[in-house]
Design an enzyme around this catalytic site. Structure first.
Site, PDB file in Angstrom:
ATOM      1  N   GLU A  82       0.821  -1.205   0.000  1.00 43.37           N
ATOM      2  CA  GLU A  82       0.000   0.000   0.000  1.00 43.37           C
ATOM      3  C   GLU A  82       0.860   1.262   0.000  1.00 43.37           C
ATOM      4  OE1 GLU A  82      -2.210  -3.012   2.708  1.00 43.37           O
ATOM      5  OE2 GLU A  82      -0.176  -2.627   1.966  1.00 43.37           O
ATOM      6  N   ALA A 137      13.732 -45.222  -6.342  1.00 39.09           N
ATOM      7  CA  ALA A 137      15.145 -45.585  -6.454  1.00 39.09           C
ATOM      8  C   ALA A 137      15.236 -47.098  -6.603  1.00 39.09           C
ATOM      9  CB  ALA A 137      15.926 -45.139  -5.209  1.00 39.09           C
ATOM     10  N   ALA A 167      16.766 -50.818  -5.671  1.00 38.24           N
ATOM     11  CA  ALA A 167      16.975 -51.423  -4.355  1.00 38.24           C
ATOM     12  C   ALA A 167      18.331 -51.051  -3.772  1.00 38.24           C
ATOM     13  CB  ALA A 167      16.842 -52.942  -4.454  1.00 38.24           C
ATOM     14  N   TRP A 196      19.349 -40.325 -12.764  1.00 38.60           N
ATOM     15  CA  TRP A 196      18.271 -39.399 -12.469  1.00 38.60           C
ATOM     16  C   TRP A 196      16.981 -40.033 -12.942  1.00 38.60           C
ATOM     17  CZ3 TRP A 196      19.112 -35.288  -9.524  1.00 38.60           C
ATOM     18  CH2 TRP A 196      20.400 -34.767  -9.453  1.00 38.60           C
ATOM     19  N   ARG A 200      19.743 -22.643  -6.748  1.00 37.96           N
ATOM     20  CA  ARG A 200      20.700 -22.206  -7.758  1.00 37.96           C
ATOM     21  C   ARG A 200      19.963 -21.311  -8.753  1.00 37.96           C
ATOM     22  NH1 ARG A 200      21.419 -27.658  -6.978  1.00 37.96           N
ATOM     23  NH2 ARG A 200      20.213 -28.156  -8.844  1.00 37.96           N
ATOM     24  N   GLY A 258      13.530 -39.351   1.727  1.00 33.75           N
ATOM     25  CA  GLY A 258      13.312 -40.707   1.273  1.00 33.75           C
ATOM     26  C   GLY A 258      11.957 -41.231   1.704  1.00 33.75           C
TER      27      GLY A 258
END
Length: 404
Positions: free
Chosen positions: A55, A165, A167, A173, A210, A336
């Protein structure tokens, strides 16, 4: 109640508010437009805590022309003295005759008092225009003010079969470059990131923002205007890195201790908020952890002890309560399956940001979340708030479905 012109000016104020997406912590994101008819006289947005509110910027730009005009504000003007004077008083002094507010402020120091002060001065106040968009922009701030907890997002990346992911732990990626850049903006919009010691020991992530990875990325949400041209590297604020680490196993060489930004290590015990207190409490009962705590504090880490949950880990609710008490409104969980499952079961996750890659990892791979559910009635259900492609991956924004 609201004209097409009202909608136009409030939409402009909302876009201005979005320009504070990465910078206003711990304050809300607010935009303001001063107008007479279809003519915009002044506009502004809140940039950083301690600096003038939206404002004030708009009134400075409008000058004397603000007298008799209408102010469009995305959040109820404040009515208390904080780091800056009350905006409600500034609007009264400027002589505006009408104020249109998108949503009321949930801060107990304001909570209707701003509107009351304006009305007491004879100013017409109309509230509720584009309220949903305004609340979405400040979901974390409003959540913290109303319930004492921050808005928690759980960010997960999985395959089509819900695996995160192999085992062996191999996961780089799953998702593509575009998705990873998109994650950077969620980090930049968050004031704290939570992960577990298992993730740190396995991957040694930096957990930093980043700028080069997000300045030219697409907007985060359809209800947010965070156009790339609005930002520069100077706008980057590194979020607090929060590591849940029961046994204080965080290596002194971990990247999170040597990159820009602060790191908070959370262990279990009686509620203690300083490293000295924690070292003193552990010295007589657990000298190994006491020495680890002393070394982490010497390395620059902040330390916190909270009560444990049933599994012996820092209790998710207690962790979030402490973060809220420190002024954190939006928190990102990047962890995880064990920790993601724990926070989901504690019913403190407000939103899941799921990046799903077009691949299959197989039945032996690790799940998205560790949830030992046995019956369909125990299942966690979500509604889809948004779905879009990010590169070759699909990004889902999921909100918990209330139990009927």
């Amino acid at each position: 109640m609201f004209s097409a012109q009202d909608h136009q000016h409030m939409a402009a104020a909302m876009r201005l508010a979005g320009r504070g997406l990465f910078t206003t912590h711990p304050n809300p994101r607010v935009g303001c437009v001063i107008a007479r008819g279809d003519r915009v006289l002044g506009q502004g947005f809140h940039v950083r805590a301690g600096e003038p509110h939206a404002e004030v910027h708009a009134l400075r730009e409008a000058g004397e022309a603000a007298r008799g005009a209408t102010a469009y504000v995305t959040l109820e003007p404040c009515a208390h003295h904080g780091r800056t004077p009350p905006c409600a008083d500034a609007l009264v002094r400027a002589g505006v005759t009408r104020v249109v507010v998108a949503c009321l402020d949930a801060n107990p120091l304001v909570a209707g008092q701003g509107v009351a002060r304006l009305q007491a001065a004879g100013i017409t106040v109309d509230a509720g225009l584009l309220r949903d968009q305004a609340e979405a922009l400040n979901a974390g701030f409003l959540r913290r003010m109303r319930g004492g907890l921050p808005w928690l997002r759980a960010k997960v990346a999985s395959s089509l079969d819900g695996r995160t992911a192999m085992a062996s732990g191999e996961s780089q990626w799953i998702t593509g470059t575009e998705a990873r850049r998109d994650v950077q903006r969620w980090r930049a919009a968050s004031s704290a990131l939570i992960t577990g010691i298992g993730t740190i020991l396995a991957d040694d992530p930096g957990l930093i923002v980043r700028p080069g990875d997000w300045l030219d990325a697409r907007p985060l949400c359809p209800d947010r205007d965070d156009a790339p041209e609005s930002w520069s590297p100077a706008d980057v604020r590194q979020p607090l890195r929060v590591i849940l680490d029961t046994e204080l196993r965080l290596p002194l060489t971990a990247r999170v201790l040597h990159l820009p930004g602060d790191t908070l290590v959370v262990t279990c015990g009686e509620l203690l908020r300083s490293g000295d207190d924690l070292v003193a409490a552990l010295s007589g009962t657990d000298p190994v952890r006491a020495e680890r705590a002393r070394a982490l504090a010497a390395a620059g880490a902040q330390l916190l002890a909270v009560p444990a949950d049933a599994a012996g880990r820092p209790d998710p609710v207690a962790v979030l309560q402490e973060l809220a008490a420190r002024g954190h409104s939006e928190v990102l969980l990047e962890a995880g399956p064990t920790l993601v499952g724990a926070f989901l079961q504690a019913a403190v996750v407000d939103e899941v940001v799921l990046y799903q890659a077009p691949m299959l990892l197989g039945s032996e791979a690790r799940p998205l979340a560790s949830l030992p559910l046995q019956r369909m009635a125990e299942s966690l259900r979500f509604r889809v708030a948004d779905q879009r492609f990010v590169g070759s991956d699909v990004r889902w924004l999921l909100r918990p479905q209330p139990v009927e």
